[in-house]
Scaffold this active site. Sequence first.
Site, PDB file in Angstrom:
ATOM      1  N   GLU A 103       0.828  -1.205   0.000  1.00  0.00           N
ATOM      2  CA  GLU A 103       0.000   0.000   0.000  1.00  0.00           C
ATOM      3  C   GLU A 103       0.864   1.259   0.000  1.00  0.00           C
ATOM      4  O   GLU A 103       0.495   2.269  -0.602  1.00  0.00           O
ATOM      5  CB  GLU A 103      -0.956  -0.007   1.193  1.00  0.00           C
ATOM      6  CG  GLU A 103      -1.922  -1.178   1.224  1.00  0.00           C
ATOM      7  CD  GLU A 103      -2.672  -1.380  -0.087  1.00  0.00           C
ATOM      8  OE1 GLU A 103      -2.943  -0.388  -0.789  1.00  0.00           O
ATOM      9  OE2 GLU A 103      -2.980  -2.538  -0.425  1.00  0.00           O
ATOM     10  N   HIS A 106       1.653   2.093  -3.482  1.00  0.00           N
ATOM     11  CA  HIS A 106       0.625   2.885  -4.171  1.00  0.00           C
ATOM     12  C   HIS A 106       0.749   4.369  -3.819  1.00  0.00           C
ATOM     13  O   HIS A 106       0.553   5.237  -4.679  1.00  0.00           O
ATOM     14  CB  HIS A 106      -0.768   2.393  -3.797  1.00  0.00           C
ATOM     15  CG  HIS A 106      -1.151   1.114  -4.464  1.00  0.00           C
ATOM     16  ND1 HIS A 106      -1.028   0.909  -5.827  1.00  0.00           N
ATOM     17  CD2 HIS A 106      -1.676  -0.048  -3.963  1.00  0.00           C
ATOM     18  CE1 HIS A 106      -1.454  -0.306  -6.137  1.00  0.00           C
ATOM     19  NE2 HIS A 106      -1.850  -0.908  -5.027  1.00  0.00           N
ATOM     20  N   HIS A 110       1.425   7.464  -6.399  1.00  0.00           N
ATOM     21  CA  HIS A 110       0.633   8.699  -6.433  1.00  0.00           C
ATOM     22  C   HIS A 110       1.550   9.925  -6.375  1.00  0.00           C
ATOM     23  O   HIS A 110       1.361  10.893  -7.126  1.00  0.00           O
ATOM     24  CB  HIS A 110      -0.346   8.714  -5.267  1.00  0.00           C
ATOM     25  CG  HIS A 110      -1.377   9.792  -5.352  1.00  0.00           C
ATOM     26  ND1 HIS A 110      -2.075  10.248  -4.258  1.00  0.00           N
ATOM     27  CD2 HIS A 110      -1.823  10.539  -6.400  1.00  0.00           C
ATOM     28  CE1 HIS A 110      -2.911  11.201  -4.621  1.00  0.00           C
ATOM     29  NE2 HIS A 110      -2.775  11.397  -5.916  1.00  0.00           N
TER      30      HIS A 110
END
Length: 233
Positions: A103, A106, A110
């Site tokens: 996570e 991710h 971004h």
Amino acid sequence: MMYPFFFDPTFMLLIPAMLLAFWAQMKVKSSFARFSRVASRRGVTGAEAARALLDRQGLSDVPVRRVAGNLSDHYDPRDRTLHLSDSVYASTSIAAIGVAAHEVGHAVQHLQSYAPLKIRNAIVPVVNIGSGLAFPLFFIGLLMRTPMLMDLGILFFLGVIVFHLVTLPTEFDASARALRLLSDTQILGGDEIGGARSVLNAAALTYVAASVMAVAQLLRLVLLRGMVGGRND
């Protein structure tokens, strides 16, 4: 001869995809369960690992929050928040740390404006609407022998295919980033990285299975459309 939409020979196309999806779900569950029982030597929790990795990447403003559910972990780009499930947040297992790092991957995507993630985030609202309309439109078109409605349903479903196509590189890249971060920071030892990799590879299979299912569904729609042909009978 026309067949009912949910009971026709083309349904056989979905069986291999359904079996793959079932196998992928069993694999991710078994892999996560196996390495959830193996505590990391450093004894950090999933939340602590996520916090350390985020801070290392200059993302100290991204909060790490606990969310209910099992394997409900996700990074929300809308409010730039990383959510970890009950089975990950406070666990010191290799599996939990691997998922938490994924996570974080991710979040880093971004930050760096990773193209597939940007595309996926941009099309989510449209895909949600299109996926909800695709099958009803196609079903109505099939029953009414109206090729235009069937074509519209297929067009909407193509958005789902695009979503899956950009999701695959997004998820694989996040896992690759996670493993590099864990190795570079030594949050997991070299012999522990293999366990995290097994969990993340198993999770990646679920995305592959979902993509295969979507492609099989599209092929089925196209074949059913061919049964109706270009005429309103």
